[in-house]
Design a protein around this motif. Sequence first.
Motif, PDB file in Angstrom:
ATOM      1  N   THR A 214      35.548  46.218  42.071  1.00 53.80           N
ATOM      2  CA  THR A 214      35.354  44.820  42.440  1.00 53.80           C
ATOM      3  C   THR A 214      36.183  43.842  41.620  1.00 53.80           C
ATOM      4  N   TYR A 215      36.502  44.177  40.368  1.00 52.11           N
ATOM      5  CA  TYR A 215      37.118  43.192  39.482  1.00 52.11           C
ATOM      6  C   TYR A 215      38.531  43.538  39.012  1.00 52.11           C
TER       7      TYR A 215
ATOM      8  N   GLN B 148      41.963  41.553  40.050  1.00 57.32           N
ATOM      9  CA  GLN B 148      41.485  40.353  40.731  1.00 57.32           C
ATOM     10  C   GLN B 148      41.657  39.133  39.837  1.00 57.32           C
TER      11      GLN B 148
ATOM     12  N   LEU C 141      40.214  36.115  38.057  1.00 57.11           N
ATOM     13  CA  LEU C 141      38.856  35.913  37.550  1.00 57.11           C
ATOM     14  C   LEU C 141      38.752  34.697  36.642  1.00 57.11           C
TER      15      LEU C 141
ATOM     16  N   GLY D 286      26.227  38.284  43.440  1.00 61.13           N
ATOM     17  CA  GLY D 286      27.316  37.789  44.278  1.00 61.13           C
ATOM     18  C   GLY D 286      28.650  38.200  43.684  1.00 61.13           C
ATOM     19  N   GLY D 287      29.518  37.236  43.402  1.00 60.51           N
ATOM     20  CA  GLY D 287      30.822  37.523  42.830  1.00 60.51           C
ATOM     21  C   GLY D 287      30.850  37.430  41.313  1.00 60.51           C
ATOM     22  N   THR D 288      29.685  37.310  40.687  1.00 58.32           N
ATOM     23  CA  THR D 288      29.615  37.161  39.227  1.00 58.32           C
ATOM     24  C   THR D 288      28.979  38.384  38.583  1.00 58.32           C
TER      25      THR D 288
ATOM     26  N   THR E 292      33.774  36.052  36.965  1.00 56.71           N
ATOM     27  CA  THR E 292      33.521  35.468  38.276  1.00 56.71           C
ATOM     28  C   THR E 292      34.796  35.552  39.099  1.00 56.71           C
ATOM     29  N   ARG E 293      34.688  36.183  40.245  1.00 59.11           N
ATOM     30  CA  ARG E 293      35.849  36.321  41.135  1.00 59.11           C
ATOM     31  C   ARG E 293      36.148  34.994  41.809  1.00 59.11           C
TER      32      ARG E 293
ATOM     33  N   SER F  26      37.425  32.949  44.978  1.00 54.96           N
ATOM     34  CA  SER F  26      37.356  33.202  46.431  1.00 54.96           C
ATOM     35  C   SER F  26      38.712  33.142  47.066  1.00 54.96           C
TER      36      SER F  26
END
Length: 108
Positions: free
Chosen positions: A16-17, A20, A22, A90-92, A105-106, A108
Amino acid sequence: MELHRHEQLMACLRETYLQQSLQVTFTQWDGDEEDEQVSQFQASLVDIVLDDNEFGTKDLLLTFELDEEEVVEILMELSREEADLANLDGGTLRLFGTEAELVLTRHS
């Protein structure tokens, strides 16, 4: 969702990370003192390594690339016990170290 196993945490970071963009917030406490140091920056996570250390805990080394020339490494000590390592909302992702906390935190 709570992450309790090191294997689970590493899979989440990789899937997920990794690679990415962040928002990174790293909070570290100095042993006996209540003083905390907070660092915030935006970067891409480029490498993750989890190893046993000589103190009976785990070392999590995260390497971030701020731009093509600047790299930041964060070394966190994690409990060897597989309980309450991180929380994914979520994204965190919030990682709980022995004397530090890292929030990813990703974008968007």
